[in-house]
Design an enzyme around this catalytic site. Sequence first.
Site, PDB file in Angstrom:
ATOM      1  N   CYS A  15     -56.983  31.876  -8.726  1.00  0.00           N
ATOM      2  CA  CYS A  15     -56.876  30.574  -8.054  1.00  0.00           C
ATOM      3  C   CYS A  15     -57.675  29.560  -8.870  1.00  0.00           C
ATOM      4  CB  CYS A  15     -57.344  30.658  -6.610  1.00  0.00           C
ATOM      5  SG  CYS A  15     -59.073  31.133  -6.410  1.00  0.00           S
ATOM      6  N   ASN A  18     -62.011  30.548  -7.674  1.00  0.00           N
ATOM      7  CA  ASN A  18     -62.366  31.971  -7.481  1.00  0.00           C
ATOM      8  C   ASN A  18     -63.430  32.154  -6.392  1.00  0.00           C
ATOM      9  OD1 ASN A  18     -63.723  34.750  -9.484  1.00  0.00           O
ATOM     10  ND2 ASN A  18     -62.109  34.812  -7.963  1.00  0.00           N
ATOM     11  N   CYS A  20     -62.338  31.129  -2.866  1.00  0.00           N
ATOM     12  CA  CYS A  20     -61.617  31.179  -1.584  1.00  0.00           C
ATOM     13  C   CYS A  20     -60.399  32.112  -1.657  1.00  0.00           C
ATOM     14  CB  CYS A  20     -61.168  29.791  -1.137  1.00  0.00           C
ATOM     15  SG  CYS A  20     -62.522  28.622  -0.856  1.00  0.00           S
ATOM     16  N   ARG A  21     -59.336  31.656  -2.309  1.00  0.00           N
ATOM     17  CA  ARG A  21     -58.060  32.383  -2.242  1.00  0.00           C
ATOM     18  C   ARG A  21     -58.029  33.688  -3.017  1.00  0.00           C
ATOM     19  NH1 ARG A  21     -54.629  27.398  -4.133  1.00  0.00           N
ATOM     20  NH2 ARG A  21     -56.612  27.116  -5.240  1.00  0.00           N
ATOM     21  N   SER A  22     -58.415  33.644  -4.309  1.00  0.00           N
ATOM     22  CA  SER A  22     -58.252  34.877  -5.100  1.00  0.00           C
ATOM     23  C   SER A  22     -59.217  35.999  -4.700  1.00  0.00           C
ATOM     24  CB  SER A  22     -58.267  34.605  -6.611  1.00  0.00           C
ATOM     25  OG  SER A  22     -59.481  34.036  -7.035  1.00  0.00           O
ATOM     26  N   ASP A 132     -54.602  25.615  -0.906  1.00  0.00           N
ATOM     27  CA  ASP A 132     -56.044  25.562  -1.139  1.00  0.00           C
ATOM     28  C   ASP A 132     -56.751  25.186   0.169  1.00  0.00           C
ATOM     29  OD1 ASP A 132     -58.593  25.020  -1.951  1.00  0.00           O
ATOM     30  OD2 ASP A 132     -58.027  23.741  -3.632  1.00  0.00           O
TER      31      ASP A 132
END
Length: 164
Positions: A15, A18, A20-22, A132
């Site tokens: 993401c 690095n 939150c999402r990934s 995001d």
Amino acid sequence: MTHPRQAKTSVLFVCLGNICRSPTAQAVFEAQLASSALAGQVEVDSAGTAAYHLGKAPDPRSRAAARERGYDLDNLRARQVSFEDFLRFDYILAMDADNLTQLEAMAPESPRASLALFLDFAARSNKREVPDPYFGGEDGFETVLDLCEQASRGLLMQLQSATR
Ligand code: 4NP
């Protein structure tokens, strides 16, 4: 009968930051792998295209939302995607189209890695991107988890059929 040892398949989730999402994708996919036939056979990591948060633990909001569903993000630390990642991983899976564009711009001419959007593996989703959540409310973190759970199931099925 003993089975021949297979080289590990490897997956890198990417993401922007690095945090939150990934990392969420990493923890969700690792949890699903652990209770699957591929347990111990897939290496999983995550990274960001940006360097804003190097060395930091995931965002407290991501950690709290993940913990509610039984995933532990606390020991992960942010790192940036590197050139070597394209030669080391089999799959590099981007959370959104911007991440994918960045990855394509960084990629060497003959990468080992296949680049794709993570949600291309989500069977029953017409969404293509994991939004995001960083500048939004709590709902965003639940959406990230929902989408990661869905796409991880699809990715797992794909890897299971590829390694059969
Ligand atoms: P991520 O979220 O890409 O899912 O880790 C973000 C984290 C930080 C920022 C943007 C997105 N930021 O602008 O600092």
